[in-house]
Design a protein around this motif. Sequence first.
Motif, PDB file in Angstrom:
ATOM      1  N   VAL A  70      25.510  31.747  43.595  1.00 62.07           N
ATOM      2  CA  VAL A  70      24.138  31.751  44.086  1.00 62.07           C
ATOM      3  C   VAL A  70      23.981  30.637  45.110  1.00 62.07           C
ATOM      4  O   VAL A  70      24.550  29.546  44.956  1.00 62.07           O
ATOM      5  N   ASP A  71      23.224  30.896  46.198  1.00 54.47           N
ATOM      6  CA  ASP A  71      23.062  29.883  47.238  1.00 54.47           C
ATOM      7  C   ASP A  71      21.697  29.206  47.130  1.00 54.47           C
ATOM      8  O   ASP A  71      20.911  29.456  46.204  1.00 54.47           O
ATOM      9  N   GLN A  72      21.396  28.352  48.094  1.00 56.59           N
ATOM     10  CA  GLN A  72      20.177  27.564  48.052  1.00 56.59           C
ATOM     11  C   GLN A  72      18.923  28.417  48.248  1.00 56.59           C
ATOM     12  O   GLN A  72      17.816  27.991  47.895  1.00 56.59           O
ATOM     13  N   GLU A  73      19.076  29.611  48.806  1.00 59.72           N
ATOM     14  CA  GLU A  73      17.953  30.523  48.984  1.00 59.72           C
ATOM     15  C   GLU A  73      17.728  31.417  47.772  1.00 59.72           C
ATOM     16  O   GLU A  73      16.771  32.183  47.743  1.00 59.72           O
ATOM     17  N   GLY A  74      18.618  31.344  46.801  1.00 54.52           N
ATOM     18  CA  GLY A  74      18.536  32.215  45.638  1.00 54.52           C
ATOM     19  C   GLY A  74      19.259  33.523  45.804  1.00 54.52           C
ATOM     20  O   GLY A  74      19.205  34.381  44.905  1.00 54.52           O
ATOM     21  N   LEU A  75      19.967  33.716  46.941  1.00 53.22           N
ATOM     22  CA  LEU A  75      20.764  34.924  47.120  1.00 53.22           C
ATOM     23  C   LEU A  75      21.964  34.880  46.176  1.00 53.22           C
ATOM     24  O   LEU A  75      22.559  33.825  45.946  1.00 53.22           O
ATOM     25  N   VAL A  76      22.330  36.040  45.649  1.00 52.16           N
ATOM     26  CA  VAL A  76      23.416  36.146  44.680  1.00 52.16           C
ATOM     27  C   VAL A  76      24.577  36.914  45.315  1.00 52.16           C
ATOM     28  O   VAL A  76      24.405  38.048  45.780  1.00 52.16           O
ATOM     29  N   TYR A  77      25.738  36.298  45.330  1.00 55.02           N
ATOM     30  CA  TYR A  77      26.944  36.858  45.951  1.00 55.02           C
ATOM     31  C   TYR A  77      27.870  37.357  44.850  1.00 55.02           C
ATOM     32  O   TYR A  77      28.147  36.629  43.894  1.00 55.02           O
ATOM     33  N   VAL A  78      28.364  38.571  45.002  1.00 50.13           N
ATOM     34  CA  VAL A  78      29.163  39.201  43.947  1.00 50.13           C
ATOM     35  C   VAL A  78      30.452  39.755  44.539  1.00 50.13           C
ATOM     36  O   VAL A  78      30.427  40.504  45.530  1.00 50.13           O
ATOM     37  N   SER A  79      31.581  39.396  43.954  1.00 48.41           N
ATOM     38  CA  SER A  79      32.848  40.039  44.289  1.00 48.41           C
ATOM     39  C   SER A  79      33.048  41.213  43.331  1.00 48.41           C
ATOM     40  O   SER A  79      32.781  41.099  42.136  1.00 48.41           O
ATOM     41  N   GLU A  80      33.516  42.345  43.874  1.00 49.15           N
ATOM     42  CA  GLU A  80      33.619  43.585  43.100  1.00 49.15           C
ATOM     43  C   GLU A  80      35.034  44.143  43.221  1.00 49.15           C
ATOM     44  O   GLU A  80      35.540  44.362  44.317  1.00 49.15           O
ATOM     45  N   LEU A  81      35.638  44.401  42.085  1.00 47.41           N
ATOM     46  CA  LEU A  81      37.039  44.808  42.035  1.00 47.41           C
ATOM     47  C   LEU A  81      37.210  46.289  42.371  1.00 47.41           C
ATOM     48  O   LEU A  81      36.360  47.116  42.064  1.00 47.41           O
ATOM     49  N   TRP A  82      38.323  46.589  42.967  1.00 48.15           N
ATOM     50  CA  TRP A  82      38.734  47.965  43.260  1.00 48.15           C
ATOM     51  C   TRP A  82      38.823  48.767  41.957  1.00 48.15           C
ATOM     52  O   TRP A  82      39.416  48.349  40.984  1.00 48.15           O
ATOM     53  N   ARG A  83      38.210  49.955  41.976  1.00 46.66           N
ATOM     54  CA  ARG A  83      38.409  50.909  40.883  1.00 46.66           C
ATOM     55  C   ARG A  83      39.153  52.117  41.462  1.00 46.66           C
ATOM     56  O   ARG A  83      38.567  52.940  42.155  1.00 46.66           O
ATOM     57  N   PRO A  84      40.452  52.208  41.189  1.00 54.20           N
ATOM     58  CA  PRO A  84      41.234  53.307  41.767  1.00 54.20           C
ATOM     59  C   PRO A  84      40.770  54.679  41.260  1.00 54.20           C
ATOM     60  O   PRO A  84      40.254  54.812  40.146  1.00 54.20           O
ATOM     61  N   PHE A 125      22.893  40.130  46.861  1.00 56.79           N
ATOM     62  CA  PHE A 125      21.610  40.569  46.339  1.00 56.79           C
ATOM     63  C   PHE A 125      20.543  39.512  46.599  1.00 56.79           C
ATOM     64  O   PHE A 125      20.841  38.303  46.596  1.00 56.79           O
ATOM     65  N   ASP A 126      19.304  39.961  46.784  1.00 56.14           N
ATOM     66  CA  ASP A 126      18.210  39.000  46.778  1.00 56.14           C
ATOM     67  C   ASP A 126      17.886  38.645  45.326  1.00 56.14           C
ATOM     68  O   ASP A 126      18.446  39.247  44.395  1.00 56.14           O
ATOM     69  N   PRO A 127      17.006  37.673  45.072  1.00 60.22           N
ATOM     70  CA  PRO A 127      16.771  37.254  43.686  1.00 60.22           C
ATOM     71  C   PRO A 127      16.243  38.346  42.763  1.00 60.22           C
ATOM     72  O   PRO A 127      16.379  38.242  41.542  1.00 60.22           O
ATOM     73  N   ALA A 128      15.666  39.410  43.352  1.00 59.01           N
ATOM     74  CA  ALA A 128      15.138  40.501  42.540  1.00 59.01           C
ATOM     75  C   ALA A 128      16.173  41.584  42.271  1.00 59.01           C
ATOM     76  O   ALA A 128      15.885  42.544  41.544  1.00 59.01           O
ATOM     77  N   GLY A 129      17.374  41.467  42.869  1.00 59.30           N
ATOM     78  CA  GLY A 129      18.422  42.441  42.620  1.00 59.30           C
ATOM     79  C   GLY A 129      18.541  43.537  43.656  1.00 59.30           C
ATOM     80  O   GLY A 129      19.243  44.526  43.421  1.00 59.30           O
ATOM     81  N   SER A 130      17.890  43.379  44.820  1.00 60.40           N
ATOM     82  CA  SER A 130      18.036  44.349  45.907  1.00 60.40           C
ATOM     83  C   SER A 130      19.181  43.935  46.828  1.00 60.40           C
ATOM     84  O   SER A 130      19.374  42.738  47.099  1.00 60.40           O
ATOM     85  N   PHE A 175      39.305  44.218  51.496  1.00 64.10           N
ATOM     86  CA  PHE A 175      39.784  43.593  50.266  1.00 64.10           C
ATOM     87  C   PHE A 175      40.757  44.489  49.513  1.00 64.10           C
ATOM     88  O   PHE A 175      40.672  45.716  49.568  1.00 64.10           O
ATOM     89  N   VAL A 176      41.654  43.840  48.778  1.00 70.16           N
ATOM     90  CA  VAL A 176      42.509  44.516  47.809  1.00 70.16           C
ATOM     91  C   VAL A 176      41.947  44.314  46.404  1.00 70.16           C
ATOM     92  O   VAL A 176      41.649  45.270  45.695  1.00 70.16           O
ATOM     93  N   ALA A 177      41.777  43.056  46.000  1.00 66.09           N
ATOM     94  CA  ALA A 177      41.374  42.763  44.615  1.00 66.09           C
ATOM     95  C   ALA A 177      40.470  41.538  44.563  1.00 66.09           C
ATOM     96  O   ALA A 177      40.888  40.467  44.092  1.00 66.09           O
ATOM     97  N   PRO A 178      39.219  41.646  45.037  1.00 65.46           N
ATOM     98  CA  PRO A 178      38.307  40.492  44.999  1.00 65.46           C
ATOM     99  C   PRO A 178      38.078  40.024  43.562  1.00 65.46           C
ATOM    100  O   PRO A 178      37.722  40.819  42.696  1.00 65.46           O
ATOM    101  N   HIS A 179      38.276  38.725  43.329  1.00 70.09           N
ATOM    102  CA  HIS A 179      38.228  38.192  41.969  1.00 70.09           C
ATOM    103  C   HIS A 179      37.343  36.961  41.850  1.00 70.09           C
ATOM    104  O   HIS A 179      36.863  36.641  40.749  1.00 70.09           O
ATOM    105  N   ALA A 180      37.108  36.268  42.965  1.00 68.28           N
ATOM    106  CA  ALA A 180      36.349  35.025  42.938  1.00 68.28           C
ATOM    107  C   ALA A 180      35.531  34.907  44.209  1.00 68.28           C
ATOM    108  O   ALA A 180      35.956  35.356  45.285  1.00 68.28           O
ATOM    109  N   ILE A 181      34.365  34.265  44.101  1.00 63.59           N
ATOM    110  CA  ILE A 181      33.492  34.133  45.268  1.00 63.59           C
ATOM    111  C   ILE A 181      32.728  32.826  45.180  1.00 63.59           C
ATOM    112  O   ILE A 181      32.393  32.347  44.096  1.00 63.59           O
ATOM    113  N   ALA A 182      32.490  32.221  46.353  1.00 63.96           N
ATOM    114  CA  ALA A 182      31.739  30.979  46.432  1.00 63.96           C
ATOM    115  C   ALA A 182      31.000  30.956  47.766  1.00 63.96           C
ATOM    116  O   ALA A 182      31.370  31.658  48.712  1.00 63.96           O
TER     117      ALA A 182
END
Length: 335
Positions: A230-244, A266-271, A289-296
């Motif tokens: 999550v950043d200073q604006e409240g935005l939420v960053y998500v890494s998502e793994l490949w589903r073959p 995502f914004d703080p409300a989940g959009s 991406f091949v296999a996103p596993h971590a995010i900052a």
Amino acid sequence: MIGDLTYDVLPDWERLPPEHHHVDVAGVAVGPDDRVYLLTRDENRVFVYDRDGTFLTTWGDGIFTTPHGLTVAPDGTVYCVDCGDHTVRRFGQDGTLLQTIGTPGVATDTGYRRGDGKPVVHNVETVATPAGPFNGCTNLTVAPTGDLYVADGYGNCRVHRFTADGELVASWGGVGVGPGEFHLPHGICATRDGRVLVGDRENDRIQVFDLDGTYVTSWTDVQRPTDLAVDQEGLVYVSELWRPRGTASFTRGTTPVDLPGRVTVFDPAGSVVARWGASTTMRGAPGNFVAPHAIAVDSAGDVYVGEVTGTFGVQAGRVPPNLGDHQLQKFVRTT
């Protein structure tokens, strides 16, 4: 890329010294000084860089079993989650070990049986009952209160809350797909407004709780969420793994199409306000991406994504060995 925000990939950001090597970037975090920390596999250590990718130092030799999650606290200390050793360790910025939570090498009894037969969806289906910390713990977040929240997912189905001193306060979660139940709680982050977001990976959702573990809601426009920031604006960053194609989740069944790894903001409300990287043909190209596993995310809103391409991609035969170096990317926010 879709959404209101845009990001440009910065190729070859990490300038790794030639004497070092890693096959995966399992964890990535940004400190209060915008230094970037990587928790890596193969050498099983922490690497530290300046914001521009200049290598500064490395530490952690001989400590980790299966490095998994990395968090830098507001005071600059570094938490490393070791899912193979069932521990959380806290270090000073120079790598001095300050604290260990959990008993090294000892897992709590949940009935979990790794590699026992062929799972229908995932090995976490062998988890029979929730238990205390830890069995295959995955990630940690530090709440504004200073309390620690640990996702305990590979061999358990719980979130554990600790004081900063490592005293267990409470645990919650059970096996399943209902509210407050999990199939592999994998990523976790606490927000400034007092929420705990948990990436319920094999249920394809993010569950939202208050700081006491009371269920609030779920965000379902997501696939296999592995890590959250999550950043200073409240935005939420998500890494998502490949589903073959041909594999399944516990909530959506078997997918008839390939679902590549990606990043969603995502914004703080989940959009959804940004999403990128979902390519089926150019997985190894910059920005995909091949296999996103971590995010900052750093103070400027730039995003760092670590991938476990070696274990999830190359070793599993999903991608060729020449993509093995596709492990870390930096994205610069442009709007």
